[in-house]
Design a protein around this motif. Structure first.
Motif, PDB file in Angstrom:
ATOM      1  N   VAL A   1       0.848  -1.187   0.000  1.00 34.63           N
ATOM      2  CA  VAL A   1       0.000   0.000   0.000  1.00 34.63           C
ATOM      3  C   VAL A   1       0.888   1.242   0.000  1.00 34.63           C
ATOM      4  N   ARG A   2       0.637   2.103  -0.993  1.00 35.14           N
ATOM      5  CA  ARG A   2       1.384   3.363  -1.106  1.00 35.14           C
ATOM      6  C   ARG A   2       0.422   4.537  -0.959  1.00 35.14           C
ATOM      7  N   ASP A   3       0.928   5.612  -0.340  1.00 33.56           N
ATOM      8  CA  ASP A   3       0.110   6.824  -0.230  1.00 33.56           C
ATOM      9  C   ASP A   3       0.184   7.620  -1.527  1.00 33.56           C
ATOM     10  N   GLN A   4      -0.419   8.792  -1.544  1.00 36.31           N
ATOM     11  CA  GLN A   4      -0.484   9.603  -2.758  1.00 36.31           C
ATOM     12  C   GLN A   4       0.896  10.034  -3.240  1.00 36.31           C
ATOM     13  N   GLY A   5       1.859  10.078  -2.355  1.00 32.31           N
ATOM     14  CA  GLY A   5       3.224  10.449  -2.719  1.00 32.31           C
ATOM     15  C   GLY A   5       4.092   9.267  -3.118  1.00 32.31           C
ATOM     16  N   GLY A   6       3.527   8.067  -3.080  1.00 42.40           N
ATOM     17  CA  GLY A   6       4.277   6.876  -3.464  1.00 42.40           C
ATOM     18  C   GLY A   6       5.009   6.193  -2.323  1.00 42.40           C
ATOM     19  N   ARG A   7       4.870   6.716  -1.107  1.00 40.98           N
ATOM     20  CA  ARG A   7       5.548   6.137   0.058  1.00 40.98           C
ATOM     21  C   ARG A   7       4.803   4.895   0.539  1.00 40.98           C
ATOM     22  N   VAL A   8       5.550   3.837   0.875  1.00 36.57           N
ATOM     23  CA  VAL A   8       4.949   2.615   1.421  1.00 36.57           C
ATOM     24  C   VAL A   8       4.444   2.902   2.829  1.00 36.57           C
ATOM     25  N   ILE A   9       3.143   2.639   3.034  1.00 36.46           N
ATOM     26  CA  ILE A   9       2.559   2.875   4.358  1.00 36.46           C
ATOM     27  C   ILE A   9       1.987   1.600   4.971  1.00 36.46           C
ATOM     28  N   GLY A  10       2.127   0.478   4.272  1.00 29.19           N
ATOM     29  CA  GLY A  10       1.637  -0.782   4.807  1.00 29.19           C
ATOM     30  C   GLY A  10       1.387  -1.792   3.715  1.00 29.19           C
ATOM     31  N   ALA A  11       0.604  -2.805   4.055  1.00 28.10           N
ATOM     32  CA  ALA A  11       0.275  -3.858   3.095  1.00 28.10           C
ATOM     33  C   ALA A  11      -1.036  -4.511   3.500  1.00 28.10           C
ATOM     34  N   VAL A  12      -1.682  -5.103   2.500  1.00 26.40           N
ATOM     35  CA  VAL A  12      -2.921  -5.855   2.714  1.00 26.40           C
ATOM     36  C   VAL A  12      -2.675  -7.280   2.258  1.00 26.40           C
ATOM     37  N   GLY A  13      -3.127  -8.221   3.054  1.00 24.35           N
ATOM     38  CA  GLY A  13      -3.054  -9.627   2.679  1.00 24.35           C
ATOM     39  C   GLY A  13      -4.450 -10.209   2.619  1.00 24.35           C
ATOM     40  N   VAL A  14      -4.748 -10.876   1.511  1.00 16.95           N
ATOM     41  CA  VAL A  14      -6.049 -11.523   1.335  1.00 16.95           C
ATOM     42  C   VAL A  14      -5.809 -12.979   0.962  1.00 16.95           C
ATOM     43  N   THR A  15      -6.605 -13.861   1.539  1.00 19.94           N
ATOM     44  CA  THR A  15      -6.520 -15.282   1.232  1.00 19.94           C
ATOM     45  C   THR A  15      -7.909 -15.895   1.285  1.00 19.94           C
ATOM     46  N   GLY A  16      -8.074 -16.994   0.563  1.00 19.65           N
ATOM     47  CA  GLY A  16      -9.340 -17.726   0.601  1.00 19.65           C
ATOM     48  C   GLY A  16      -9.770 -18.236  -0.752  1.00 19.65           C
ATOM     49  N   ASP A  17      -9.417 -17.520  -1.817  1.00 17.18           N
ATOM     50  CA  ASP A  17      -9.775 -17.935  -3.163  1.00 17.18           C
ATOM     51  C   ASP A  17      -8.451 -18.174  -3.898  1.00 17.18           C
ATOM     52  N   THR A  18      -8.460 -18.099  -5.222  1.00 19.50           N
ATOM     53  CA  THR A  18      -7.183 -18.198  -5.929  1.00 19.50           C
ATOM     54  C   THR A  18      -6.344 -16.981  -5.558  1.00 19.50           C
ATOM     55  N   SER A  19      -5.046 -17.116  -5.652  1.00 23.35           N
ATOM     56  CA  SER A  19      -4.175 -15.990  -5.305  1.00 23.35           C
ATOM     57  C   SER A  19      -4.466 -14.767  -6.166  1.00 23.35           C
ATOM     58  N   ASP A  20      -4.739 -14.977  -7.446  1.00 29.12           N
ATOM     59  CA  ASP A  20      -5.057 -13.846  -8.316  1.00 29.12           C
ATOM     60  C   ASP A  20      -6.351 -13.160  -7.881  1.00 29.12           C
TER      61      ASP A  20
END
Length: 141
Positions: A103-122
């Protein structure tokens, strides 16, 4: 901008709604801050109980390596020794597949990440990106 609890909850809600709207299997979603610490997590009804660790591992790899899960998977395919070593350095906590989205903010700086699982990875990545974009941030799958 930093990821706060309200933003994390909105990301999760939209990711879960996206999964339902697209008839995906029950999803689990975690949002981590830039240091890899969980801000919020939710598991849809019917999702298996082990999904927290998978979602966290996808997001943790993204934030710690500064690359989305798709890039991690590609790196693992061409350099499996490197990815195995990195995973060892992080105590086996990385899950280097799509569904871990930086996850990047409007300036392109990394501010975190999201992880999702349960279906296909795509499909997991699609749901994560929908959640991230819903709050005006940029995801890097």
């Amino acid at each position: 901008m930093e990821l706060d609890i309200q933003t994390a909850r909105r990301i999760i809600a939209v990711a879960l709604e996206t999964g339902q709207a697209r008839a995906m299997k029950p999803l689990s979603v975690v949002v981590l801050d830039a240091g890899g610490h969980p801000i919020a997590f939710e598991r849809a009804d019917g999702a298996s109980p082990g999904r927290f660790e998978i979602a966290r591992g996808k997001a943790y790899g993204a934030v710690m390596l500064g690359m989305g899960g798709r890039a991690q998977a590609e790196r693992a395919a061409v350099g499996p020794t490197f990815m195995a070593a990195v995973n060892g350095a992080f105590g086996g906590r990385l899950v280097p597949v799509p569904g871990g989205v930086l996850v990047r903010d409007q300036g392109g700086r990394v501010i975190g990440a999201v992880g999702v699982t349960g279906d296909t990875s795509d499909n997991d990545a699609v749901a994560a990106l929908a959640g991230i974009e819903s709050v005006g941030l940029t995801g890097e799958a």
